[in-house]
Design an enzyme around this catalytic site. Sequence first.
Site, PDB file in Angstrom:
ATOM      1  N   SER A 124       8.828  43.168   0.286  1.00 50.76           N
ATOM      2  CA  SER A 124       9.559  44.041   0.651  1.00 50.76           C
ATOM      3  C   SER A 124      10.872  43.637   1.061  1.00 50.76           C
ATOM      4  O   SER A 124      11.764  43.471   1.245  1.00 50.76           O
ATOM      5  CB  SER A 124       9.330  45.038   2.734  1.00 50.76           C
ATOM      6  OG  SER A 124      10.218  45.562   2.561  1.00 50.76           O
ATOM      7  N   TYR A 148       7.568  41.893  11.600  1.00 47.16           N
ATOM      8  CA  TYR A 148       7.030  42.246  10.093  1.00 47.16           C
ATOM      9  C   TYR A 148       8.143  42.376   8.690  1.00 47.16           C
ATOM     10  O   TYR A 148       7.660  41.141   8.666  1.00 47.16           O
ATOM     11  CB  TYR A 148       7.049  44.451  10.387  1.00 47.16           C
ATOM     12  CG  TYR A 148       6.592  44.080   8.986  1.00 47.16           C
ATOM     13  CD1 TYR A 148       5.472  44.221   8.148  1.00 47.16           C
ATOM     14  CD2 TYR A 148       7.394  45.116   7.885  1.00 47.16           C
ATOM     15  CE1 TYR A 148       4.892  44.511   6.780  1.00 47.16           C
ATOM     16  CE2 TYR A 148       7.122  45.291   6.796  1.00 47.16           C
ATOM     17  CZ  TYR A 148       6.214  45.174   6.729  1.00 47.16           C
ATOM     18  OH  TYR A 148       6.270  45.743   4.547  1.00 47.16           O
ATOM     19  N   LYS A 152       7.688  38.843   6.474  1.00 46.32           N
ATOM     20  CA  LYS A 152       7.115  38.851   4.722  1.00 46.32           C
ATOM     21  C   LYS A 152       8.639  37.915   4.419  1.00 46.32           C
ATOM     22  O   LYS A 152       7.943  37.059   2.999  1.00 46.32           O
ATOM     23  CB  LYS A 152       8.572  40.189   4.264  1.00 46.32           C
ATOM     24  CG  LYS A 152       7.177  41.318   4.245  1.00 46.32           C
ATOM     25  CD  LYS A 152       6.184  41.253   3.777  1.00 46.32           C
ATOM     26  CE  LYS A 152       4.660  42.663   3.849  1.00 46.32           C
ATOM     27  NZ  LYS A 152       3.463  42.220   3.191  1.00 46.32           N
TER      28      LYS A 152
HETATM   29  P1  NAD Z   1      -2.359  49.578   3.970  1.00 47.24           P
HETATM   30  O1  NAD Z   1      -2.248  49.177   4.988  1.00 47.24           O
HETATM   31  O2  NAD Z   1      -2.370  50.918   3.292  1.00 47.24           O
HETATM   32  O3  NAD Z   1      -3.414  48.706   2.908  1.00 47.24           O
HETATM   33  C1  NAD Z   1      -3.606  46.859   3.679  1.00 47.24           C
HETATM   34  C2  NAD Z   1      -5.308  46.829   2.962  1.00 47.24           C
HETATM   35  O4  NAD Z   1      -4.766  45.312   3.111  1.00 47.24           O
HETATM   36  C3  NAD Z   1      -5.704  47.736   3.606  1.00 47.24           C
HETATM   37  O5  NAD Z   1      -6.672  48.419   3.270  1.00 47.24           O
HETATM   38  C4  NAD Z   1      -6.203  47.077   5.164  1.00 47.24           C
HETATM   39  O6  NAD Z   1      -7.590  47.144   5.554  1.00 47.24           O
HETATM   40  C5  NAD Z   1      -6.608  45.617   4.305  1.00 47.24           C
HETATM   41  N1  NAD Z   1      -6.324  44.192   4.672  1.00 47.24           N
HETATM   42  C6  NAD Z   1      -5.548  44.286   5.576  1.00 47.24           C
HETATM   43  N2  NAD Z   1      -5.639  42.608   6.711  1.00 47.24           N
HETATM   44  C7  NAD Z   1      -6.114  42.348   5.659  1.00 47.24           C
HETATM   45  C8  NAD Z   1      -6.789  41.188   5.791  1.00 47.24           C
HETATM   46  N3  NAD Z   1      -6.800  40.225   7.148  1.00 47.24           N
HETATM   47  N4  NAD Z   1      -8.302  40.568   5.083  1.00 47.24           N
HETATM   48  C9  NAD Z   1      -8.280  41.795   4.333  1.00 47.24           C
HETATM   49  N5  NAD Z   1      -8.091  43.154   4.028  1.00 47.24           N
HETATM   50  C10 NAD Z   1      -6.629  43.408   5.163  1.00 47.24           C
HETATM   51  O7  NAD Z   1      -1.330  49.231   3.253  1.00 47.24           O
HETATM   52  P2  NAD Z   1       0.016  49.479   1.767  1.00 47.24           P
HETATM   53  O8  NAD Z   1       0.953  50.668   2.407  1.00 47.24           O
HETATM   54  O9  NAD Z   1      -1.022  49.646   0.957  1.00 47.24           O
HETATM   55  O10 NAD Z   1       0.681  48.160   1.534  1.00 47.24           O
HETATM   56  C11 NAD Z   1       0.134  47.387   0.627  1.00 47.24           C
HETATM   57  C12 NAD Z   1       1.401  45.625   1.425  1.00 47.24           C
HETATM   58  O11 NAD Z   1       2.640  46.330   0.925  1.00 47.24           O
HETATM   59  C13 NAD Z   1       1.439  45.297   2.437  1.00 47.24           C
HETATM   60  O12 NAD Z   1       2.083  43.583   2.299  1.00 47.24           O
HETATM   61  C14 NAD Z   1       2.701  45.906   3.040  1.00 47.24           C
HETATM   62  O13 NAD Z   1       3.488  45.007   3.849  1.00 47.24           O
HETATM   63  C15 NAD Z   1       3.786  45.488   1.542  1.00 47.24           C
HETATM   64  N6  NAD Z   1       4.346  47.114   1.626  1.00 47.24           N
HETATM   65  C16 NAD Z   1       4.094  47.921   1.726  1.00 47.24           C
HETATM   66  C17 NAD Z   1       5.547  48.794   1.871  1.00 47.24           C
HETATM   67  C18 NAD Z   1       4.938  50.706   2.149  1.00 47.24           C
HETATM   68  O14 NAD Z   1       6.388  50.996   3.130  1.00 47.24           O
HETATM   69  N7  NAD Z   1       3.704  51.219   2.510  1.00 47.24           N
HETATM   70  C19 NAD Z   1       6.884  48.913   1.982  1.00 47.24           C
HETATM   71  C20 NAD Z   1       6.578  47.563   1.881  1.00 47.24           C
HETATM   72  C21 NAD Z   1       5.857  46.700   1.520  1.00 47.24           C
END
Ligand code: NAD
Length: 338
Positions: A124, A148, A152
């Site tokens: 991120s 958080y 990362k």
């Molecule tokens: P999201 O919460 O929609 O998707 C994450 C998925 O991981 C969910 O379906 C959840 O059920 C699953 N999950 C969580 N912990 C788990 C575990 N221990 N075992 C198995 N499954 C698990 O989030 P997103 O927005 O799709 O983000 C995906 C990734 O991208 C994350 O790592 C997040 O930190 C990173 N990210 C997101 C953003 C944003 O703004 N959405 C920005 C930068 C980075």
Amino acid sequence: MRILVTGGMGYIGSHTCVQLIEAGMMPIIVDNLYNSKKSVLARIEMLTGVMPTFYEGDIRDRAFLDKVLAENNVESVIHFAGLKAVGESVEKPLEYYDNNVHGTLVLVEAMRAAEVNSLIFSSSATVYGDPASVPIMEDFPTSATNPYGRSKLMVENCLTDIHKAHPEMSITLLRYFNPVGSHKSGEMGEDPQGMPNNLMPFISQVAVGRRGYLPVFGDDYPTVDGTGVRDYIHVVDLADGHLAALNYKGKEAGLHIYNLGTGHGFSVLQMVDAFSEAAGVEVAYQVVPRRPGDIAECWADPTKAKTELYWEARRTIEDMTADTWRWQLNNPNGYPDV
Ligand code: NAD
Ligand code: UDP
């Protein structure tokens, strides 16, 4: 090409699965459904004609991962699974370090045992902390201000060390800026549980009447109109960035780091205006005090991804707002529970 997609039922993961299938690859999804619903699978099938293999389970469960890897001839792993809410991470640091850091370590251990050498990790722009200047390049210093962000950064550091010890691995750190938008069909999108933490889902819930007004966190930043400026990137462009990373770096040993952003910043009020225009409804807002930990401006220099991955974001702010609105109207309460 079989790709293990952890967190593949979530917001970014589900859109990436659709793009992978469209490109002829086969996602194998692992997700514990902590922040997603099983009905996402049917939407992936509706959009692509393919029902991907899904394993419900937790990435911290080594035996479970060993089984998944033994049953599938996986070439690469795209690792989305994790927790992502900044505010919650301050309240529950143990859960964030356990899920994000420990979870990644278990995953890499299982990959090493199964001789899978290619990993793409969801990082991120938060790892840049409060940048000294914008646009942000990949070699800017990193820092974190909350659990958080620190999780990362810790994962990035762990993966860097792991790569030093195992240089045959291909590890790609993708630093996302602000993912927004939805699949253009309106059948797939962001489905936050409870109060949205991020700007775009909040705006769209105000527009559809689920919430009264948008709280605008401060209008006294040194920006174009005093509100915070971010680099919003369409989730399908972001998904395509993963395909580009797989294609151009996924088989090349090395530690690869890329910003995935558009290179353009929009303020909160510019986003409100763009959304009001797309939806044809006025989005009510009220200026409230700054949110602790927020920074004034953050946008990417995406040149490295363009030069080395032949990828750049194509979708406009109008695409981001119109696609979000289509998803919100078609699914006012998100995905069904079944
Ligand atoms: P999201 O919460 O929609 O998707 C994450 C998925 O991981 C969910 O379906 C959840 O059920 C699953 N999950 C969580 N912990 C788990 C575990 N221990 N075992 C198995 N499954 C698990 O989030 P997103 O927005 O799709 O983000 C995906 C990734 O991208 C994350 O790592 C997040 O930190 C990173 N990210 C997101 C953003 C944003 O703004 N959405 C920005 C930068 C980075
Ligand atoms: N923001 C806001 N009201 C909200 C949510 C966010 O004014 O309800 C602002 C926030 O202060 C920041 C921008 O919108 O300037 C993007 O915030 P978001 O949480 O979506 O992303 P991040 O802060 O992680 O970049």
